[in-house]
Each structure stands twice: as structure tokens, then as C-alpha cells.
Write an enzyme that holds these catalytic residues in place. Structure first.
Site, PDB file in Angstrom:
ATOM      1  N   ASP A 107     -41.187 -41.740  66.883  1.00 32.39           N
ATOM      2  CA  ASP A 107     -40.675 -40.752  67.829  1.00 32.39           C
ATOM      3  C   ASP A 107     -41.777 -40.110  68.668  1.00 32.39           C
ATOM      4  O   ASP A 107     -42.966 -40.289  68.394  1.00 32.39           O
ATOM      5  CB  ASP A 107     -39.861 -39.682  67.083  1.00 32.39           C
ATOM      6  N   ASN A 164     -34.620 -30.449  56.493  1.00 31.61           N
ATOM      7  CA  ASN A 164     -33.163 -30.539  56.670  1.00 31.61           C
ATOM      8  C   ASN A 164     -32.638 -31.955  56.440  1.00 31.61           C
ATOM      9  O   ASN A 164     -31.476 -32.248  56.718  1.00 31.61           O
ATOM     10  CB  ASN A 164     -32.766 -30.045  58.071  1.00 31.61           C
ATOM     11  N   HIS A 169     -33.789 -34.724  57.931  1.00 30.31           N
ATOM     12  CA  HIS A 169     -33.892 -35.668  59.055  1.00 30.31           C
ATOM     13  C   HIS A 169     -34.914 -36.763  58.755  1.00 30.31           C
ATOM     14  O   HIS A 169     -35.850 -36.567  57.992  1.00 30.31           O
ATOM     15  CB  HIS A 169     -34.193 -34.959  60.384  1.00 30.31           C
ATOM     16  N   GLU A 215     -31.593 -35.745  63.469  1.00 31.27           N
ATOM     17  CA  GLU A 215     -31.238 -34.488  62.829  1.00 31.27           C
ATOM     18  C   GLU A 215     -29.878 -34.618  62.137  1.00 31.27           C
ATOM     19  O   GLU A 215     -29.127 -35.560  62.421  1.00 31.27           O
ATOM     20  CB  GLU A 215     -31.168 -33.376  63.886  1.00 31.27           C
TER      21      GLU A 215
END
Ligand code: PGA
Length: 259
Positions: free
Chosen positions: A67, A136, A138, A143
Site C-alpha cells: 500500500d 482494528n 486491517h 479496513e
């Protein structure tokens, strides 16, 4: 899934670097999927050491990063492009033309994403993909709520991720709110996955990934469907796991992961 719980961050990093080095030695023209973040820093240092002291050869290796922030040029010191050159590439003998990192300043992101996917395919697909995990759940910037079949595309960062990543920026307002990220579907096509996590801040995410239901609420939980996924954590990150995960020496599991 192979779950490996190591006492410390250093041991977690050593185990992961050993696996990557083994894969590179076995297949010198390997296609590696790489990750950024704090977690892989020590394992990249170990790979650099292996290159310098043991001649670990990256000359035929191809890489694809997961990314990149939208809007940051490769020269920006918080771009993932800059991170990769500073923390790994400039210290090893990789050919710059074999390095692929999403271009955050592309003026046609959709076309860029299609090109990135096609490039991965052209190179024969990713042999082993290194992954971190967000608090979280991800993976890359997929996400919670991301489609489990998603491909490389632009994503909006959650408030939690912006907050987590603001530690690297002078001001939280400077954190980009969008990123280009490989999709969950793209990641799942890698022949082998290697996820690393350390610290108690990752304990819930690791619990949900390994022992929770497969759910878009925790995108990493999709690793349960991958035939060759290995998760290496330190004790604090593995603290909430309830199953029994005994160490299996690499010599017994290495060939299992060969094609
Ligand atoms: P970290 O990030 O390694 O900096 O904790 C991991 C991630 O968000 O994927």
C-alpha cells in the site's frame, strides 16, 4: 494456519526473517509481497544483516508492496516508498526495476490499480506475502468492512488508523485520509502468507483473526481460508488466544509450505 508465539519481538522477527531468507535461497527469483509499519522493522534489519554477512542475494528478487498513502510523493519521508528504501532496499542488492510500490501521486488511480494487478500477474503472482495487522484487524489498508474479494483500489482510512499512524506525523491533520491498497482478494492469491504482530495493542486483533469468525469486521480473519498462512506473534500480541499453539520446528513445516 500455523500459529507461532514467541516470547519477544526480537524472537518473532528472527523467526519471520528466517522463513523469508529460506524462501529467497530456495527460489532466488522469488516474488515477495512486502509491508511497511513498525512491526517489520527488526526483521528487515535481520535480512540486511543476512545480505551483508551471509550473502543473501536479492539480485533476482521482485517485490510488490501492499500500500501507499494517496497524495504523498515517493520522496516524502512518511511515504511508504521512502520507508522501504530507507529501511530495506538501499541496504541490499535489489534491482530498482524489480521494486513495485503503489504510486500515491498517480493522476489516474483507477488505471494505476489495474496496472498494479496486471503487473503482479505478469510476474507470476506473489510467492510469499508479508503482512502486519492493524489494531482494528486491517491487513494493508483493508479496513473493517472491506470486501473480502477486493482488489487493488483506493480506500478511506478509518479514524482509528489515522489516529494510530499520526505518531509518525507532526500533526494528525497531516495524515493522508486515503490510500491505495492491494485488496483482500489480491492478498489471498499469494501462495503463502506470513503475518507478524507484536505488542498488547494487537492482542484483540490477533484473537479475532485466529479464533474469531471469518468476518469483514476483522479483515485479517480471512487468513483462516488460506492453505499456507503462518502467523507469528510475540507473547503480548498472543495473550488473548485460548487455543493451544505449541511450537512446531520450522524443519517440520517448511516443506509443507512448498508447492
Ligand atoms: P504497525 O502497523 O506495524 O505500525 O503496527 C501495522 C498495520 O497497520 O498493518
Amino acid at each position: 494456519m500455523f500459529v507461532v508465539i514467541k516470547d519477544t519481538y526480537e524472537q518473532m522477527s528472527a523467526e519471520a526473517s528466517k522463513i523469508l531468507a529460506h524462501r529467497i535461497r530456495t527460489k532466488p527469483d522469488i516474488v515477495l509481497g512486502l509491508a511497511t509499519g513498525s512491526t517489520p522493522l527488526a526483521l528487515y534489519k535481520l535480512l540486511i544483516n543476512m545480505h551483508k554477512k551471509e550473502g543473501l542475494d536479492f539480485s533476482k528478487v521482485t517485490t510488490f508492496n501492499l500500500d501507499e498513502y494517496v497524495g504523498l510523493p515517493p520522496t516524502h519521508d512518511q511515504s511508504y516508498n521512502y520507508f522501504m528504501w530507507e529501511n530495506l532496499f538501499k541496504h541490499i542488492n535489489i534491482s530498482p526495476e524489480n521494486v513495485h510500490i503503489p504510486m500515491g501521486t498517480s493522476d489516474d488511480i483507477e488505471r494505476f490499480c489495474e496496472w498494479y494487478e496486471a503487473k503482479i500477474e505478469e510476474k507470476g503472482g506473489i510467492d510469499i506475502q508479508l503482512l502486519g495487522i492493524g489494531a482494528n484487524g486491517h491487513i494493508a489498508f483493508n479496513e473493517p468492512g472491506s470486501s473480502l474479494g477486493s482488489r487493488t483500489r483506493i480506500k478511506t482510512l478509518t479514524e482509528k488508523t489515522i489516529e494510530d499512524n499520526s505518531r509518525f506525523f507532526d500533526n494528525i491533520k497531516d495524515v493522508p485520509v486515503h490510500a491505495i491498497t492491494m485488496g483482500v482478494g489480491t492478498i489471498m492469491e499469494a501462495r503463502e502468507l506470513l503475518l507478524v504482530a507484536n505488542g498488547e495493542g494487537k492482542a484483540n486483533a490477533i484473537k479475532n483473526t485466529i479464533e474469531g469468525p471469518i468476518s469483514t469486521n476483522c479483515p485479517a480473519s480471512v487468513l483462516q481460508l488460506h492453505p499456507r498462512a503462518r502467523i507469528i506473534v510475540d507473547k503480548p500480541a498472543g495473550a488473548k488466544l485460548e487455543g493451544t499453539y505449541r511450537h512446531i520446528p520450522f524443519k517440520y513445516t517448511s516443506s509443507h509450505f512448498e508447492d
